[in-house]
Design a protein around this motif. Structure first.
Motif, PDB file in Angstrom:
ATOM      1  N   PRO A 171      47.145  39.433  79.841  1.00 30.36           N
ATOM      2  CA  PRO A 171      46.371  38.184  79.928  1.00 30.36           C
ATOM      3  C   PRO A 171      45.981  37.442  78.680  1.00 30.36           C
ATOM      4  O   PRO A 171      45.861  36.071  78.766  1.00 30.36           O
ATOM      5  CB  PRO A 171      45.089  38.869  80.560  1.00 30.36           C
ATOM      6  N   TRP A 172      45.696  38.164  77.495  1.00 36.14           N
ATOM      7  CA  TRP A 172      45.184  37.409  76.285  1.00 36.14           C
ATOM      8  C   TRP A 172      46.452  36.675  75.769  1.00 36.14           C
ATOM      9  O   TRP A 172      46.038  35.552  75.116  1.00 36.14           O
ATOM     10  CB  TRP A 172      44.650  38.418  75.333  1.00 36.14           C
ATOM     11  N   LEU A 173      47.491  37.177  75.851  1.00 36.63           N
ATOM     12  CA  LEU A 173      48.659  36.360  75.238  1.00 36.63           C
ATOM     13  C   LEU A 173      49.018  35.158  76.204  1.00 36.63           C
ATOM     14  O   LEU A 173      49.108  33.986  75.823  1.00 36.63           O
ATOM     15  CB  LEU A 173      49.818  37.056  75.394  1.00 36.63           C
ATOM     16  N   MET A 174      48.533  35.091  77.697  1.00 39.08           N
ATOM     17  CA  MET A 174      48.967  33.979  78.313  1.00 39.08           C
ATOM     18  C   MET A 174      47.843  33.263  78.046  1.00 39.08           C
ATOM     19  O   MET A 174      48.070  31.977  78.133  1.00 39.08           O
ATOM     20  CB  MET A 174      48.879  34.399  80.003  1.00 39.08           C
ATOM     21  N   SER A 175      46.730  33.613  77.668  1.00 43.54           N
ATOM     22  CA  SER A 175      45.384  32.799  77.375  1.00 43.54           C
ATOM     23  C   SER A 175      45.769  31.716  75.984  1.00 43.54           C
ATOM     24  O   SER A 175      45.552  30.762  75.958  1.00 43.54           O
ATOM     25  CB  SER A 175      44.158  33.491  77.385  1.00 43.54           C
ATOM     26  N   ALA A 221      42.004  29.087  80.712  1.00 46.84           N
ATOM     27  CA  ALA A 221      42.119  30.049  79.833  1.00 46.84           C
ATOM     28  C   ALA A 221      40.933  30.703  79.227  1.00 46.84           C
ATOM     29  O   ALA A 221      40.589  31.875  78.934  1.00 46.84           O
ATOM     30  CB  ALA A 221      42.706  29.436  78.123  1.00 46.84           C
ATOM     31  N   GLY A 222      39.644  29.946  79.261  1.00 50.19           N
ATOM     32  CA  GLY A 222      38.468  30.518  78.867  1.00 50.19           C
ATOM     33  C   GLY A 222      37.994  31.483  79.893  1.00 50.19           C
ATOM     34  O   GLY A 222      37.432  32.323  79.630  1.00 50.19           O
ATOM     35  N   GLN A 223      38.239  31.233  81.091  1.00 52.84           N
ATOM     36  CA  GLN A 223      37.892  31.966  82.279  1.00 52.84           C
ATOM     37  C   GLN A 223      38.668  33.273  82.219  1.00 52.84           C
ATOM     38  O   GLN A 223      38.194  34.456  82.481  1.00 52.84           O
ATOM     39  CB  GLN A 223      38.275  31.221  83.678  1.00 52.84           C
ATOM     40  N   ARG A 224      39.838  33.182  81.768  1.00 57.83           N
ATOM     41  CA  ARG A 224      40.883  34.331  81.607  1.00 57.83           C
ATOM     42  C   ARG A 224      40.141  35.436  80.695  1.00 57.83           C
ATOM     43  O   ARG A 224      40.093  36.538  80.512  1.00 57.83           O
ATOM     44  CB  ARG A 224      42.357  34.277  81.365  1.00 57.83           C
ATOM     45  N   LEU A 225      39.778  34.869  79.389  1.00 57.39           N
ATOM     46  CA  LEU A 225      39.391  35.491  78.246  1.00 57.39           C
ATOM     47  C   LEU A 225      38.003  36.032  78.578  1.00 57.39           C
ATOM     48  O   LEU A 225      37.637  37.225  78.161  1.00 57.39           O
ATOM     49  CB  LEU A 225      39.252  34.609  76.927  1.00 57.39           C
TER      50      LEU A 225
END
Length: 219
Positions: A72-76, A213-217
């Motif tokens: 997930p963090w790479l996708m973000s 991206a912020g929601q994912r992180l």
């Protein structure tokens, strides 16, 4: 051998074409380049968009797309980079809206804007598509749900080449439509408002990516 994979290719081609014609950053950028700078710039942008697809095809075939999806963090990070680039060009379009449209449309003897750089237009199209993380998710979904794991790599590469050509071809058509003298003049009469609307659309795409991206992180 290709006849064996014809049903697979047909499904892939149809889904890809429907995704291509859906309005997005590529569409907005192509129209802007075509209306403001002319047919040469519009076609060059379309070619850049087609070339940008190759980036997604290559890393998907190499397995990087699956890595991004499972991390997930790479996708973000990919979404933040893509959103930042759209923010950059969207803000640039808004700033250029303050300049007289006639300055950008000074034409040379061959009827095209004298200041147009084909290389810059190709680069703009390429970067707009290559930095779009939504394309990452699309190619991951397509190559995992439609393309069989038993499909030879050479055949999958042909699929990728086809998608590059379709992307470029579609946006060349878009460019030809919006550089038609009557259509182009209608948009040019909008003056700075056309540039501002395009910039705002790109800023909207950018903010959506950055928020996601912020929601994912952080959620």
């Amino acid at each position: 051998m290709l006849q064996t994979y014809w049903p697979e290719f047909t499904t892939l081609a149809l889904i890809h074409f429907l995704a291509v014609i859906a309005p997005g950053p590529d569409f907005a950028v192509t129209i802007r380049q075509s209306v403001r700078l002319g047919r040469q710039a519009g076609i060059a942008t379309a070619i850049g968009i087609g070339a940008g697809i190759s980036v997604h095809v290559i890393y998907t075939l190499l397995g990087v797309g699956a890595l991004l999806h499972s991390t997930p963090w790479l996708m973000s990070v990919a979404e933040i980079l893509g959103g930042a680039y759209l923010l950059y060009i969207g803000w640039g379009f808004l700033r250029q809206a303050n300049s007289p449209m006639e300055v950008s449309l000074t034409e040379s003897s061959n009827g095209e804007p004298a200041a147009v750089s084909v290389r810059q237009s190709v680069a703009l199209g390429f970067m707009t598509n290559a930095t779009n993380p939504k394309a990452t998710l699309f190619f991951l979904a397509v190559f995992t749900s439609i393309v069989s794991a038993s499909t030879p790599l050479s055949t999958q590469m042909l699929y990728g080449v086809w998608m590059c050509l379709v992307n470029a071809g579609w946006f060349i058509v878009v460019s030809l439509i919006f550089t038609n003298p009557r259509v182009r003049q209608r948009f040019l009469r909008m003056g700075t408002w056309f540039e501002r609307i395009t910039g705002i659309l790109l800023l909207g795409f950018s903010l959506r990516l950055l928020v996601h991206a912020g929601q994912r992180l952080f959620i």
